[in-house]
Motif scaffolding. Structure first.
Motif, PDB file in Angstrom:
ATOM      1  N   LEU A  15       0.828  -1.212   0.000  1.00  0.00           N
ATOM      2  CA  LEU A  15       0.000   0.000   0.000  1.00  0.00           C
ATOM      3  C   LEU A  15       0.859   1.258   0.000  1.00  0.00           C
ATOM      4  CD1 LEU A  15      -2.814  -1.081   2.470  1.00  0.00           C
ATOM      5  CD2 LEU A  15      -2.967  -0.873  -0.026  1.00  0.00           C
ATOM      6  N   HIS A  16       1.964   1.238   0.726  1.00  0.00           N
ATOM      7  CA  HIS A  16       2.882   2.380   0.746  1.00  0.00           C
ATOM      8  C   HIS A  16       3.498   2.600  -0.638  1.00  0.00           C
ATOM      9  CE1 HIS A  16       5.553   5.357   2.435  1.00  0.00           C
ATOM     10  NE2 HIS A  16       6.607   4.710   1.941  1.00  0.00           N
ATOM     11  N   ALA A  17       3.880   1.504  -1.303  1.00  0.00           N
ATOM     12  CA  ALA A  17       4.439   1.614  -2.657  1.00  0.00           C
ATOM     13  C   ALA A  17       3.409   2.191  -3.618  1.00  0.00           C
ATOM     14  CB  ALA A  17       4.910   0.243  -3.134  1.00  0.00           C
ATOM     15  N   LEU A  18       2.158   1.804  -3.467  1.00  0.00           N
ATOM     16  CA  LEU A  18       1.104   2.348  -4.323  1.00  0.00           C
ATOM     17  C   LEU A  18       0.899   3.837  -4.066  1.00  0.00           C
ATOM     18  CD1 LEU A  18      -1.010   1.711  -6.463  1.00  0.00           C
ATOM     19  CD2 LEU A  18      -2.585   1.125  -4.620  1.00  0.00           C
ATOM     20  N   ASP A  19       0.976   4.254  -2.803  1.00  0.00           N
ATOM     21  CA  ASP A  19       0.884   5.682  -2.479  1.00  0.00           C
ATOM     22  C   ASP A  19       2.013   6.473  -3.139  1.00  0.00           C
ATOM     23  OD1 ASP A  19      -1.384   5.372  -0.959  1.00  0.00           O
ATOM     24  OD2 ASP A  19      -0.293   5.239   0.943  1.00  0.00           O
ATOM     25  N   LEU A  20       3.234   5.934  -3.069  1.00  0.00           N
ATOM     26  CA  LEU A  20       4.367   6.609  -3.697  1.00  0.00           C
ATOM     27  C   LEU A  20       4.221   6.678  -5.213  1.00  0.00           C
ATOM     28  CD1 LEU A  20       7.332   5.218  -1.593  1.00  0.00           C
ATOM     29  CD2 LEU A  20       6.418   7.540  -1.594  1.00  0.00           C
ATOM     30  N   LEU A  25       3.466   9.892 -10.059  1.00  0.00           N
ATOM     31  CA  LEU A  25       2.831   9.933 -11.377  1.00  0.00           C
ATOM     32  C   LEU A  25       1.830  11.077 -11.508  1.00  0.00           C
ATOM     33  CD1 LEU A  25       2.243   6.172 -12.237  1.00  0.00           C
ATOM     34  CD2 LEU A  25       4.021   7.693 -13.073  1.00  0.00           C
ATOM     35  N   ALA A  26       1.585  11.785 -10.430  1.00  0.00           N
ATOM     36  CA  ALA A  26       0.621  12.882 -10.478  1.00  0.00           C
ATOM     37  C   ALA A  26       1.051  13.990 -11.427  1.00  0.00           C
ATOM     38  CB  ALA A  26       0.386  13.445  -9.080  1.00  0.00           C
ATOM     39  N   ASP A  27       2.355  14.142 -11.643  1.00  0.00           N
ATOM     40  CA  ASP A  27       2.822  15.181 -12.563  1.00  0.00           C
ATOM     41  C   ASP A  27       2.334  14.936 -13.981  1.00  0.00           C
ATOM     42  OD1 ASP A  27       4.487  12.979 -13.021  1.00  0.00           O
ATOM     43  OD2 ASP A  27       6.105  14.257 -13.730  1.00  0.00           O
ATOM     44  N   THR A  28       2.124  13.689 -14.330  1.00  0.00           N
ATOM     45  CA  THR A  28       1.647  13.366 -15.671  1.00  0.00           C
ATOM     46  C   THR A  28       0.237  13.904 -15.888  1.00  0.00           C
ATOM     47  OG1 THR A  28       2.974  11.363 -15.634  1.00  0.00           O
ATOM     48  CG2 THR A  28       1.241  11.470 -17.273  1.00  0.00           C
ATOM     49  N   VAL A  29      -0.603  13.739 -14.897  1.00  0.00           N
ATOM     50  CA  VAL A  29      -1.994  14.166 -15.036  1.00  0.00           C
ATOM     51  C   VAL A  29      -2.147  15.658 -14.750  1.00  0.00           C
ATOM     52  CG1 VAL A  29      -4.325  13.823 -14.157  1.00  0.00           C
ATOM     53  CG2 VAL A  29      -2.805  11.877 -14.427  1.00  0.00           C
ATOM     54  N   GLY A  30      -1.663  16.096 -13.617  1.00  0.00           N
ATOM     55  CA  GLY A  30      -1.883  17.472 -13.199  1.00  0.00           C
ATOM     56  C   GLY A  30      -0.926  18.475 -13.789  1.00  0.00           C
TER      57      GLY A  30
END
Length: 100
Positions: A15-20, A25-30
């Protein structure tokens, strides 16, 4: 309870790896959206209405694709490979746009 009824609980490390992953990857969308509008306006002289339509179609397409692609990913076992392939495709598209 039968073998098929057992639910696999993800580990806290997973779950921690998924959070990271989501964070990085948020820079790709936002990060692309605000610059895309300016890029299309300045480089290709698109009207604000055309830019809005293009960005809306992108968002609607993403929403429409989420469920079927999510179901596909849930069935596949090599999720890390899918993430790597998606990131490579994403970066190749970025370099493609920079070459224009």
């Amino acid at each position: 309870m039968t073998q098929t009824d057992k639910v696999k609980v993800p580990s806290s490390r997973s779950l921690h790896a998924l959070d990271l992953l989501n964070f990085f990857l948020a820079d790709t969308v936002g990060g692309v959206g605000p610059y895309l509008g300016i890029y299309l306006l300045v480089t290709y002289h698109w009207s604000p209405a055309s830019i809005g339509i293009a960005m809306s179609v992108t968002g609607i397409s993403a929403i429409a694709a989420q469920t079927p692609v999510g179901a596909l990913i849930d069935r596949l076992t090599r999720k890390r490979l899918l993430i790597a392939i998606g990131r490579i495709v994403d970066r190749n598209q970025l370099h493609r746009y920079n070459a224009l």
